[in-house]
Design a protein around this motif. Sequence first.
Motif, mmCIF file in Angstrom:
data_model
loop_
_atom_site.group_PDB
_atom_site.id
_atom_site.type_symbol
_atom_site.label_atom_id
_atom_site.label_comp_id
_atom_site.label_asym_id
_atom_site.label_seq_id
_atom_site.Cartn_x
_atom_site.Cartn_y
_atom_site.Cartn_z
ATOM 1 N N ARG A 132 0.829 -1.205 0.000
ATOM 2 C CA ARG A 132 0.000 0.000 0.000
ATOM 3 C C ARG A 132 0.863 1.255 0.000
ATOM 4 N N VAL A 133 0.484 2.199 -0.856
ATOM 5 C CA VAL A 133 1.140 3.498 -0.936
ATOM 6 C C VAL A 133 0.061 4.570 -0.923
ATOM 7 N N VAL A 134 0.498 5.818 -0.924
ATOM 8 C CA VAL A 134 -0.430 6.947 -0.987
ATOM 9 C C VAL A 134 -0.177 7.698 -2.284
ATOM 10 N N GLY A 135 -1.217 7.864 -3.089
ATOM 11 C CA GLY A 135 -1.054 8.567 -4.362
ATOM 12 C C GLY A 135 -2.314 8.500 -5.183
ATOM 13 N N SER A 136 -2.170 8.727 -6.477
ATOM 14 C CA SER A 136 -3.295 8.702 -7.410
ATOM 15 C C SER A 136 -3.449 7.292 -7.963
ATOM 16 N N ALA A 137 -4.601 6.692 -7.747
ATOM 17 C CA ALA A 137 -4.839 5.343 -8.265
ATOM 18 C C ALA A 137 -4.782 5.328 -9.788
ATOM 19 N N THR A 138 -5.287 6.381 -10.422
ATOM 20 C CA THR A 138 -5.295 6.440 -11.885
ATOM 21 C C THR A 138 -3.884 6.495 -12.443
ATOM 22 N N LEU A 139 -3.060 7.379 -11.876
ATOM 23 C CA LEU A 139 -1.694 7.510 -12.382
ATOM 24 C C LEU A 139 -0.865 6.264 -12.067
ATOM 25 N N LEU A 140 -1.021 5.715 -10.879
ATOM 26 C CA LEU A 140 -0.262 4.516 -10.523
ATOM 27 C C LEU A 140 -0.681 3.322 -11.376
ATOM 28 N N LEU A 141 -1.959 3.257 -11.736
ATOM 29 C CA LEU A 141 -2.391 2.204 -12.662
ATOM 30 C C LEU A 141 -1.778 2.415 -14.033
ATOM 31 N N GLN A 142 -1.723 3.671 -14.471
ATOM 32 C CA GLN A 142 -1.072 3.971 -15.748
ATOM 33 C C GLN A 142 0.400 3.566 -15.709
ATOM 34 N N MET A 143 1.062 3.856 -14.594
ATOM 35 C CA MET A 143 2.469 3.491 -14.451
ATOM 36 C C MET A 143 2.647 1.973 -14.516
ATOM 37 N N THR A 144 1.816 1.238 -13.782
ATOM 38 C CA THR A 144 1.919 -0.225 -13.769
ATOM 39 C C THR A 144 1.605 -0.807 -15.137
ATOM 40 N N THR A 145 0.564 -0.297 -15.780
ATOM 41 C CA THR A 145 0.197 -0.789 -17.104
ATOM 42 C C THR A 145 1.313 -0.540 -18.111
ATOM 43 N N ASN A 146 1.912 0.641 -18.047
ATOM 44 C CA ASN A 146 3.019 0.943 -18.965
ATOM 45 C C ASN A 146 4.184 -0.026 -18.774
ATOM 46 N N LEU A 147 4.514 -0.319 -17.514
ATOM 47 C CA LEU A 147 5.631 -1.222 -17.252
ATOM 48 C C LEU A 147 5.351 -2.623 -17.787
ATOM 49 N N VAL A 148 4.166 -3.143 -17.493
ATOM 50 C CA VAL A 148 3.834 -4.494 -17.948
ATOM 51 C C VAL A 148 3.717 -4.531 -19.470
ATOM 52 N N HIS A 149 3.106 -3.521 -20.058
ATOM 53 C CA HIS A 149 2.975 -3.467 -21.513
ATOM 54 C C HIS A 149 4.347 -3.400 -22.173
ATOM 55 N N ASN A 150 5.223 -2.568 -21.628
ATOM 56 C CA ASN A 150 6.569 -2.456 -22.184
ATOM 57 C C ASN A 150 7.316 -3.782 -22.106
ATOM 58 N N ALA A 151 7.139 -4.503 -20.984
ATOM 59 C CA ALA A 151 7.798 -5.799 -20.842
ATOM 60 C C ALA A 151 7.247 -6.816 -21.831
ATOM 61 N N ILE A 152 5.954 -6.748 -22.102
ATOM 62 C CA ILE A 152 5.351 -7.708 -23.033
ATOM 63 C C ILE A 152 5.832 -7.473 -24.461
ATOM 64 N N VAL A 153 5.738 -6.217 -24.938
ATOM 65 C CA VAL A 153 6.031 -5.950 -26.351
ATOM 66 C C VAL A 153 7.518 -6.069 -26.664
ATOM 67 N N HIS A 154 8.372 -6.029 -25.639
ATOM 68 C CA HIS A 154 9.806 -6.186 -25.866
ATOM 69 C C HIS A 154 10.318 -7.558 -25.438
ATOM 70 N N SER A 155 9.405 -8.455 -25.122
ATOM 71 C CA SER A 155 9.806 -9.766 -24.631
ATOM 72 C C SER A 155 10.005 -10.741 -25.792
ATOM 73 N N LEU A 156 10.931 -11.661 -25.599
ATOM 74 C CA LEU A 156 11.126 -12.784 -26.522
ATOM 75 C C LEU A 156 10.574 -14.021 -25.829
ATOM 76 N N PRO A 157 9.363 -14.474 -26.207
ATOM 77 C CA PRO A 157 8.672 -15.536 -25.445
ATOM 78 C C PRO A 157 9.479 -16.819 -25.316
ATOM 79 N N GLU A 158 10.275 -17.141 -26.341
ATOM 80 C CA GLU A 158 11.014 -18.399 -26.284
ATOM 81 C C GLU A 158 12.102 -18.391 -25.218
#
Length: 380
Positions: free
Chosen positions: A243-269
């Motif tokens: 738990r942290v204190v901040g904006s849920a919307t911005l923190l969700l955007q931050m988390t989504t960006n990180l996971v999305h970036n990891a997916i699109v740059h990942s080599l599944p094999e």
Amino acid sequence: MDRAAGMSVRLKLTLSYACFLVLAGVLLLASVWLFLLRDVPDVLAKPPPGGVLERSVLVRNFLPAAGSVLFFLLLFGLLGGWILAGRMLAPLTRITDAARMAANGSLSHRIRLEGTEDEFRELADAFDAMLARLEAHVAAQRRFAANASHELRTPLAITQALLEVARNDPAKDPLLVFDRLHAVNARAIDLTEALLVLSRADQRAFTREPVDLSLLVEEAIETLLPIAEKRRVVIIASGHISRVVGSATLLLQMTTNLVHNAIVHSLPERGPVWVNTGIHAETVVLTVENHGEKLSPHLVSTLAEPFQRGTQRLRNDHAGVGLGLAIVKSIAQAHDGSLTITPRPAGGLRVTVALPTPPDPAILAPDQRRGVSPLGPRPR
């Protein structure tokens, strides 16, 4: 702001030095009177040989000499005070000149005050550090404006070209043109929304509330699951209630960006994407790792800059606009946190966001204060 003219600091210091010196002279002469002349009688019953020793005579001889001494002390205090004040205020003059140059737009100038550590040296060093930060910030803003203009101009130019082709070639399939226009317009909208999120994070214009990062990780993974399945990327999430204190919307955007970036740059094999949340000392840590191409440390150090991309990938529906990690960095800094990007030896990245824990334990959930509640791991 218009202000009434007044004495300079140097003149004030000069008058202060002179007054202090004159006051010291007055006290010295008063002590002479108090301890010497006070004990001399007005009239001696038997005058000493060769002269008359009476208080009235000594006073008549003492006062002119005392006046001359005080006058000399006043002149000496004014001249010496003016010189000393000038020497003392010389560093302040350099700082003032540097401030004027900075106000006129020259941020590259530095004071670099010599000498030992004192109040002026500390002020000059702090001013130099401020100028360095301002210069870096202005340079970053200029690069950002130039890059944003370039990125926004590209879809507009493509739109104009498509419209001209459609007008000049009536036989061209309009549905194909519409599809391409839709794709270009969607990219322009994504870029504009990313710029708005980045601006909002930089300005810290949001309401702070308790937020559980582990729940945001769940939501981000559910949102991005179709992209991961399309790319055959496995996501493994694990961690604790964080738990942290901040904006849920911005923190969700931050988390989504990180996971999305990891997916699109990942080599599944090569392996899955790991997402982990946890509490370390006085920080809440969100870590995202993937298996991808090997990146040099120099390239990794630039990934959080706006419009920087780690690989020369083809443009597609998930290519992004080059603001993903820049938004993550801005959101983390807006929440008094930090972003760390580390290349993995086998390829890919380890991205860590550290946010401060809430200062008031009362806002933490009871189950978090008791212990740990694991999320996984579980493959996606």
